[in-house]
Design a protein around this motif. Structure first.
Motif, PDB file in Angstrom:
ATOM      1  N   ALA A  90     -14.092 -10.463  -1.492  1.00 55.89           N
ATOM      2  CA  ALA A  90     -13.805  -9.058  -1.200  1.00 55.89           C
ATOM      3  C   ALA A  90     -12.378  -8.959  -0.687  1.00 55.89           C
ATOM      4  CB  ALA A  90     -14.779  -8.499  -0.170  1.00 55.89           C
ATOM      5  N   THR A  91     -11.713  -7.846  -1.016  1.00 56.27           N
ATOM      6  CA  THR A  91     -10.332  -7.629  -0.592  1.00 56.27           C
ATOM      7  C   THR A  91     -10.195  -6.252   0.039  1.00 56.27           C
ATOM      8  OG1 THR A  91      -9.404  -9.074  -2.300  1.00 56.27           O
ATOM      9  CG2 THR A  91      -7.927  -7.443  -1.336  1.00 56.27           C
ATOM     10  N   LEU A  92      -9.633  -6.220   1.237  1.00 61.99           N
ATOM     11  CA  LEU A  92      -9.291  -4.970   1.910  1.00 61.99           C
ATOM     12  C   LEU A  92      -7.789  -4.788   1.813  1.00 61.99           C
ATOM     13  CD1 LEU A  92      -9.896  -2.531   3.778  1.00 61.99           C
ATOM     14  CD2 LEU A  92      -9.590  -4.094   5.721  1.00 61.99           C
ATOM     15  N   ARG A  93      -7.359  -3.695   1.185  1.00 64.64           N
ATOM     16  CA  ARG A  93      -5.938  -3.414   0.989  1.00 64.64           C
ATOM     17  C   ARG A  93      -5.575  -2.182   1.812  1.00 64.64           C
ATOM     18  NH1 ARG A  93      -5.098  -3.046  -4.848  1.00 64.64           N
ATOM     19  NH2 ARG A  93      -4.983  -5.306  -4.648  1.00 64.64           N
ATOM     20  N   LEU A  94      -4.608  -2.341   2.693  1.00 62.71           N
ATOM     21  CA  LEU A  94      -4.173  -1.256   3.565  1.00 62.71           C
ATOM     22  C   LEU A  94      -2.776  -0.800   3.184  1.00 62.71           C
ATOM     23  CD1 LEU A  94      -5.408  -2.583   7.039  1.00 62.71           C
ATOM     24  CD2 LEU A  94      -6.602  -1.066   5.449  1.00 62.71           C
ATOM     25  N   ASN A  95      -2.585   0.504   3.103  1.00 59.37           N
ATOM     26  CA  ASN A  95      -1.293   1.122   2.825  1.00 59.37           C
ATOM     27  C   ASN A  95      -0.994   2.057   3.985  1.00 59.37           C
ATOM     28  OD1 ASN A  95       0.876   2.639   1.975  1.00 59.37           O
ATOM     29  ND2 ASN A  95      -0.071   3.384   0.099  1.00 59.37           N
ATOM     30  N   ASP A  96       0.035   1.709   4.783  1.00 61.31           N
ATOM     31  CA  ASP A  96       0.294   2.479   5.996  1.00 61.31           C
ATOM     32  C   ASP A  96       1.059   3.770   5.742  1.00 61.31           C
ATOM     33  OD1 ASP A  96       2.954   1.692   5.603  1.00 61.31           O
ATOM     34  OD2 ASP A  96       3.298   1.387   7.739  1.00 61.31           O
ATOM     35  N   GLY A  97       1.333   4.094   4.476  1.00 61.58           N
ATOM     36  CA  GLY A  97       2.032   5.330   4.150  1.00 61.58           C
ATOM     37  C   GLY A  97       3.521   5.265   4.383  1.00 61.58           C
ATOM     38  N   ASN A  98       4.030   4.094   4.776  1.00 57.81           N
ATOM     39  CA  ASN A  98       5.460   3.937   5.025  1.00 57.81           C
ATOM     40  C   ASN A  98       5.972   2.679   4.327  1.00 57.81           C
ATOM     41  OD1 ASN A  98       7.903   4.763   6.077  1.00 57.81           O
ATOM     42  ND2 ASN A  98       7.602   3.780   8.061  1.00 57.81           N
ATOM     43  N   SER A  99       5.463   2.456   3.109  1.00 59.18           N
ATOM     44  CA  SER A  99       5.906   1.358   2.243  1.00 59.18           C
ATOM     45  C   SER A  99       5.576  -0.015   2.817  1.00 59.18           C
ATOM     46  CB  SER A  99       7.417   1.459   1.961  1.00 59.18           C
ATOM     47  OG  SER A  99       7.726   2.680   1.342  1.00 59.18           O
ATOM     48  N   ARG A 100       4.457  -0.106   3.534  1.00 62.74           N
ATOM     49  CA  ARG A 100       3.966  -1.396   4.018  1.00 62.74           C
ATOM     50  C   ARG A 100       2.551  -1.582   3.497  1.00 62.74           C
ATOM     51  NH1 ARG A 100       5.652   1.081   9.457  1.00 62.74           N
ATOM     52  NH2 ARG A 100       7.909   0.759   9.494  1.00 62.74           N
ATOM     53  N   PHE A 101       2.308  -2.721   2.848  1.00 59.81           N
ATOM     54  CA  PHE A 101       1.036  -2.987   2.204  1.00 59.81           C
ATOM     55  C   PHE A 101       0.503  -4.335   2.678  1.00 59.81           C
ATOM     56  CE2 PHE A 101       3.746  -0.398  -0.413  1.00 59.81           C
ATOM     57  CZ  PHE A 101       2.939   0.634  -0.833  1.00 59.81           C
ATOM     58  N   ILE A 102      -0.753  -4.361   3.128  1.00 59.25           N
ATOM     59  CA  ILE A 102      -1.366  -5.581   3.639  1.00 59.25           C
ATOM     60  C   ILE A 102      -2.703  -5.781   2.939  1.00 59.25           C
ATOM     61  CG2 ILE A 102      -2.076  -6.852   5.695  1.00 59.25           C
ATOM     62  CD1 ILE A 102      -0.464  -4.876   7.364  1.00 59.25           C
ATOM     63  N   ASP A 103      -2.899  -6.967   2.351  1.00 61.47           N
ATOM     64  CA  ASP A 103      -4.155  -7.326   1.696  1.00 61.47           C
ATOM     65  C   ASP A 103      -4.839  -8.445   2.473  1.00 61.47           C
ATOM     66  OD1 ASP A 103      -3.373  -5.539  -0.182  1.00 61.47           O
ATOM     67  OD2 ASP A 103      -3.362  -6.922  -1.862  1.00 61.47           O
ATOM     68  N   PHE A 104      -6.128  -8.260   2.796  1.00 59.53           N
ATOM     69  CA  PHE A 104      -6.948  -9.302   3.403  1.00 59.53           C
ATOM     70  C   PHE A 104      -8.035  -9.682   2.403  1.00 59.53           C
ATOM     71  CE2 PHE A 104      -5.322  -6.735   6.914  1.00 59.53           C
ATOM     72  CZ  PHE A 104      -4.836  -7.691   7.801  1.00 59.53           C
TER      73      PHE A 104
END
Length: 465
Positions: free
Chosen positions: A318-332
């Motif tokens: 499973a992958t959780l992808r976060l987009n903070d709305g300020n051009s920062r992307f983090i995938d767990f």
């Protein structure tokens, strides 16, 4: 262009071009109607297109700006676009691991299938590039406005240069509904800031966009309609680079009183979830802080109020992808270990972070670590850790987590299951230390008793003489 909902589409096609989605130009005979074939939509004899490739650089990757000028039968411009884009794709390898591939436009871009559109037929902007990759977006109009409807992206995992050791071979297509705001006819839509669309393990990045569909009288409009990120009231945020990190001035004539920098507060805790078939399949609650160590350390708190969650759920990954709305992307990325055993556990295996320049979309930092064994818990349980933890992504990037609770598998009734706390990991060290200290104290007491007892016995012997 903004995030939209992913629409179901066949995952594999006999060619790199899918059937047209709902709202796109449909097969028909007659003037200005495209014909779809296994080789892709054919260019109409009444419509010609001009394609210019402008070489540029973006971050660490070579990128090309594309300019498409579609003309009608009278050789007048009817659809114009100039933009830059890049794709971040997570794919499965033959060893069942997941890797991240970056796909950028190459120099061999074509434009087959781009058409003008009219009052009853959608316009289509389409490009093909690389080894079997293609991208298109269709536009519809009303009496006063036009807007984008669907984005169709096909990537070909047979391209071994981009997807080495890919388990799934062949073209893979995703279709995403674009929620671009309607634009007044005769207006040019402009968006210099980076925007993204996420769906089905693919993140599409767009920036430096200038677009006008249904151009009238062959003349590009002079009035602009800006995207929300480009509004004058919201100054773009520039993430730190080596060039723009503030340094001490060397021209100061007299000492300036310095004060200690204000410590960065802990980030707010965000609550995130993913759904599959209308049922929650992943839950996460965590505060996130990025620690970028370049010329100067920089702490960046991820704001949960502006952060959106996307990703995928599966039985063993499973992958959780976060987009903070300020051009920062983090995938767990989480995986299940001991999949064949009676007692199965999950853990965090990979973290991927991408930081983009919010102004021009260039990559400031792209880092990943796929060798974690963190946040281990029994399958069907959640993992919890209230204390601060640090994830070492690489030599310049760390992620600090606060008030963490995560359950990537077997979520029931939209609630966390019983938590396995990280605190026993500390307690396990306390117990042997306490036992050792007690044993040490006992040994001291025995030695002292022996010493005083032996001394008393000697004194008694002297008294006999």
């Amino acid at each position: 262009m903004t995030d939209g909902d992913a629409f179901a589409a066949p995952a594999r096609f006999p060619s790199a071009r899918p059937s047209p989605p709902h709202g796109a130009p449909s097969p028909a005979a007659g003037n200005m109607e495209p014909r779809w074939s296994p080789r892709g939509p054919l260019r109409l004899p009444r419509c010609s297109a001009c394609l210019l490739l402008l070489l540029g650089t973006a971050g660490f990757f070579l990128s090309y700006a594309v300019e498409v000028d579609v003309k009608d039968a009278s050789n007048a411009t009817c659809l114009y676009a100039h933009w830059m884009m890049r794709f971040l794709i997570k794919y499965e390898t033959n060893s069942s691991d997941y890797k991240n591939a970056t796909l950028s436009l190459s120099s061999n871009v074509t434009h087959d299938g781009s058409i003008c559109g009219n009052d009853t037929q959608a316009a289509l902007l389409a490009v093909q590039f690389g080894e079997g990759h293609s991208w298109s977006v269709n536009f519809t109009k009303t009496n006063e406005t036009y807007q984008a409807d669907f984005i169709t992206f096909t990537y070909n995992t047979n391209d071994t240069a981009v997807f080495p050791d890919a388990k799934r071979k062949g073209p893979i297509t995703i279709v995403v509904k674009d929620t671009m705001h309607p634009v007044q006819l005769n207006n040019v839509f402009v968006c210099h800031n980076t925007d993204s669309v996420e769906a089905e393990n693919v993140t599409q990045f767009f920036w430096n966009l200038t677009l006008q569909a249904f151009v009238q009288n062959g003349t590009i409009g002079k009035k602009e309609s800006r995207c929300d990120a480009d509004t004058p009231t919201s100054a773009p945020t520039v993430l730190p680079t080596v060039a723009n990190v503030t340094t001490a001035s060397t021209t100061t004539l007299s000492p300036v009183p310095t004060t200690a920098p204000k410590p960065v507060e802990n980030p707010d805790t965000g609550n995130y979830s993913l759904k599959s078939e209308n049922e929650t399949c992943l839950l996460a609650s965590v505060g996130l802080q990025l620690n970028v160590s370049r010329d100067k350390p920089l702490l960046i708190n991820i704001n949960p109020k502006t952060t959106s969650a996307d990703g995928t759920c599966g039985n063993t990954a499973a992958t959780l992808r976060l987009n903070d709305g300020n051009s920062r992307f983090i995938d767990f990325t989480f995986v299940v270990k001991n999949a064949s055993a009676n007692v199965r556990r999950f853990y965090l295996k990979e973290v991927n972070v991408t930081l983009l320049n919010h102004v021009n979309g260039s990559v400031i930092l792209s880092a990943d670590n796929n060798n974690f064994s963190k946040w281990d818990a029994s399958l069907g349980s959640s993992y919890m850790c209230r204390k601060e933890q640090t994830l070492e992504i690489n030599e310049v990037l760390q992620i600090h987590t606060f008030n963490l609770r995560i359950q990537p598998f077997l979520v029931k009734e939209n609630k966390f299951s019983t938590a396995e706390d990280c605190s026993p990991e500390v307690d396990n060290f306390i117990v042997p230390i306490a036992v050792g200290a007690a044993l040490g104290g006992l040994v001291v007491l025995v030695l002292m008793a022996y010493f005083f007892g032996h001394k008393k016995h000697r004194n008694a012997g002297y008294e006999q003489f």
